[in-house]
Design a protein around this motif. Structure first.
Motif, short mmCIF file in Angstrom:
data_model
loop_
_atom_site.label_atom_id
_atom_site.label_comp_id
_atom_site.label_asym_id
_atom_site.label_seq_id
_atom_site.Cartn_x
_atom_site.Cartn_y
_atom_site.Cartn_z
N THR A 38 2.34 8.51 7.97
CA THR A 38 1.51 7.93 6.90
C THR A 38 0.21 8.71 6.74
O THR A 38 -0.22 9.00 5.62
N SER A 39 -0.43 9.06 7.86
CA SER A 39 -1.66 9.84 7.80
C SER A 39 -1.42 11.20 7.16
O SER A 39 -2.24 11.69 6.36
N LEU A 65 0.31 4.25 -2.43
CA LEU A 65 0.13 5.60 -1.90
C LEU A 65 1.10 6.57 -2.55
O LEU A 65 0.72 7.71 -2.89
N ALA A 83 -2.17 13.13 -0.58
CA ALA A 83 -2.69 12.36 -1.72
C ALA A 83 -4.18 12.61 -1.93
O ALA A 83 -4.65 12.72 -3.07
N ALA A 118 -0.86 10.67 3.42
CA ALA A 118 -2.14 10.30 2.80
C ALA A 118 -3.03 11.52 2.63
O ALA A 118 -3.79 11.62 1.65
N PRO A 131 0.80 -1.23 0.00
CA PRO A 131 0.00 0.00 0.00
C PRO A 131 0.83 1.28 0.00
O PRO A 131 0.39 2.30 -0.54
N TYR A 132 2.05 1.22 0.57
CA TYR A 132 2.92 2.41 0.53
C TYR A 132 3.35 2.71 -0.90
O TYR A 132 3.48 3.88 -1.28
N PHE A 179 -5.94 2.45 -6.60
CA PHE A 179 -6.60 2.94 -5.39
C PHE A 179 -7.31 1.82 -4.64
O PHE A 179 -7.16 1.68 -3.42
N LEU A 233 0.05 9.68 -4.75
CA LEU A 233 0.51 10.99 -4.29
C LEU A 233 1.15 11.76 -5.44
O LEU A 233 0.84 12.95 -5.67
N MET A 289 -5.05 -0.70 -2.96
CA MET A 289 -4.54 -0.13 -1.72
C MET A 289 -5.57 -0.24 -0.60
O MET A 289 -5.26 -0.64 0.53
#
Length: 483
Positions: free
Chosen positions: A199-200, A120, A206, A203, A116-117, A254, A124, A257
């Motif tokens: 991470t938040s 992301l 993004a 995100a 998922p990174y 998307f 992004l 993820m």
């Protein structure tokens, strides 16, 4: 029990993303109404009146195709068989990822937690290169000082941190129980907070870069574009993806993820329950093959309870679970008990000694202040404020639930929190001795806990001192007897 339903929706969207035209990017489908407007269409001129009197294609796909939404919780309607099949697929994946315990889960998480990174990062970069992205980023970062005086903002922020860190729901405790005794839990806790919050933050860039793009394309303020909850993942972002070049590619990225992130959450939630039950009944469940059977029965039980959530009225039931059974107030209530037990009953000093024994370094005393005073106080105040600020649940800002549904919601909320004080009272009345003796016994740490190095040293010193005293006493007695 309810979380994996989100993954079934995401899987349905992922499958739909492989079509030649995204189904939520047109108004030519059987489920569309005359009020449908395709916001992804080129050269589309919109005004506020048009937006108010029309329904975006992405919203109609979500409500009329995915959910087949009925008029209310009173109209449960038929089962949505496509979503049911997606739900079965997610349960099968989840079962075979965790059936062998943390050994199998650990291998799966290497992929589900890291990939998922990559997604992301891709989203992004794509978001920041869209026209209008800067406008969205500014909206994301620019503060509104007046909102700092709104208690609801702080309550939402606190609840988000609790959910984001999985605090007070048992998952961290269960996963940490598989570590070696000398694992540096102090360092791991710090890294958990840093990585989670970073991470938040990333995100957010993004998401809001894409919302800025949508705002520019539609000519409306970002505040009116932004959605929360399922609306962000299943309406706003898919709608934005439909406006980009190569929409199928970005839609697939998307939703992959979303599914992988959701599977991680589902893994650890189920592992928390499974490990806890196995610890309660080790003789029965730790035999060969028993774990796999128990998890299968557990999955089937949860699955059967979810049938109502994949009906035409299932979204209304889902929102009841989300708003009452799994809300921040429940977690705050549990956190009060956890911090009081650890800080005052088990003992903050004892916890300091154990961490020092594990890591060979003593934690900062700010943690003792948090465990004994700050965290319980903040949790109690936040819980009381959440009760005072309570507003009944509504759906889509227009549907008001019947009274019996609100009563059911409160029963769901109590089911999440009443077991803690209920179990304590049950143990108090079931014990032996006077009420004071039972209370003191229940408020004492387990005497069979392993000793720390400090405790073993103190015990050796005490034993040595006692032996020396006995030896001296024996010598004195011998002298008095003429020996």
């Amino acid at each position: 029990m309810y979380y994996i339903v989100i993954l079934s929706w995401a899987l349905f969207y992922l499958i739909s993303s492989f079509s030649s035209q995204l189904p939520w990017a047109s108004c030519d489908n059987t489920w569309n109404t005359d009020d449908c407007v395709n916001l992804a269409a080129k050269n589309l001129t919109l005004n506020r009146t048009t937006l108010i009197n029309s329904t975006p294609a992405a919203t109609e796909f979500w409500e009329r195709r995915v959910l087949s939404l009925s008029g209310g919780i009173e109209e449960i309607g038929k089962i949505n068989w496509e979503i049911l099949l997606c739900l079965i697929a997610m349960w099968v994946i989840c079962y075979f990822c965790i059936w062998k315990g943390v050994k199998s889960t650990g291998k799966v998480v290497y992929f589900t937690a890291t990939f998922p990174y990559v997604m992301l990062l891709v989203l992004l970069i794509r978001g920041l290169t869209l026209p209008g992205a800067l406008q969205g980023v500014v909206f994301y970062l620019y503060p509104e000082p007046a909102r700092l005086f709104d208690p609801q903002v702080w309550l939402e922020a606190g609840a988000q941190i609790l959910f984001s860190y999985s605090v007070s729901v048992g998952t961290l405790t269960v996963l940490a129980s598989y570590n070696k005794y000398n694992n540096n839990c102090y360092r791991d806790s710090l890294w958990l907070c840093v990585l989670n919050s970073c991470t938040s933050l990333v995100a957010g860039f993004a998401v809001f870069s894409v919302l800025g793009f949508m705002s520019q394309e539609q000519g409306i303020p970002i505040a009116e574009v932004a959605e929360s909850g399922p609306g962000l993942a299943f309406i706003a972002y898919p709608q934005a993806v439909a406006m980009m070049p190569l929409p199928q590619l970005w839609a697939v990225c998307f939703f992959i993820m979303i599914i992988l992130l959701g599977l991680d959450t589902q893994f650890v939630s189920m592992e928390a329950v499974t490990t806890s039950v196995m610890d309660l009944f080790p003789v029965i469940l730790r035999r060969e093959g028993r774990r796999e059977i128990f998890i299968l029965l557990f999955c089937l039980t949860c699955f059967l309870g979810q049938f109502i959530m994949v009906t035409e009225g299932g979204m209304y039931v889902f929102q009841l679970f989300d708003y009452y059974a799994c809300n921040g107030a429940c977690v705050l209530f549990l956190s009060v008990f956890e911090t009081l037990v650890m800080g005052w009953i088990f003992g903050a000093e004892r916890m300091f000694d154990i961490i020092e024994d594990m890591t060979k370094s003593r934690p900062n005393y700010i943690f003792m202040l948090c465990w004994k005073y700050l965290t319980p106080l903040v949790s109690v105040v936040s819980f009381v404020c959440s009760m005072v600020e309570y507003t009944p649940l509504t759906f889509n800002r227009w549907y008001v639930y019947p009274d019996w549904a609100y009563a059911l919601g409160w029963l769901l909320a109590l089911s999440s929190i009443i077991l803690v004080p209920g179990w304590a009272l049950g143990q108090l009345f079931a014990g032996k001795g006077s009420l004071k003796q039972r209370w003191r016994h229940l408020c004492s740490p387990d005497p069979e806990l392993p000793l720390t190095c400090k405790q073993r040293a103190e015990m050796k010193e005490t034993t040595f001192t006692a032996e020396m005293e006995d030896l001296v006493r024996a010598n004195i007695d011998g002298d008095e007897n003429g020996l």
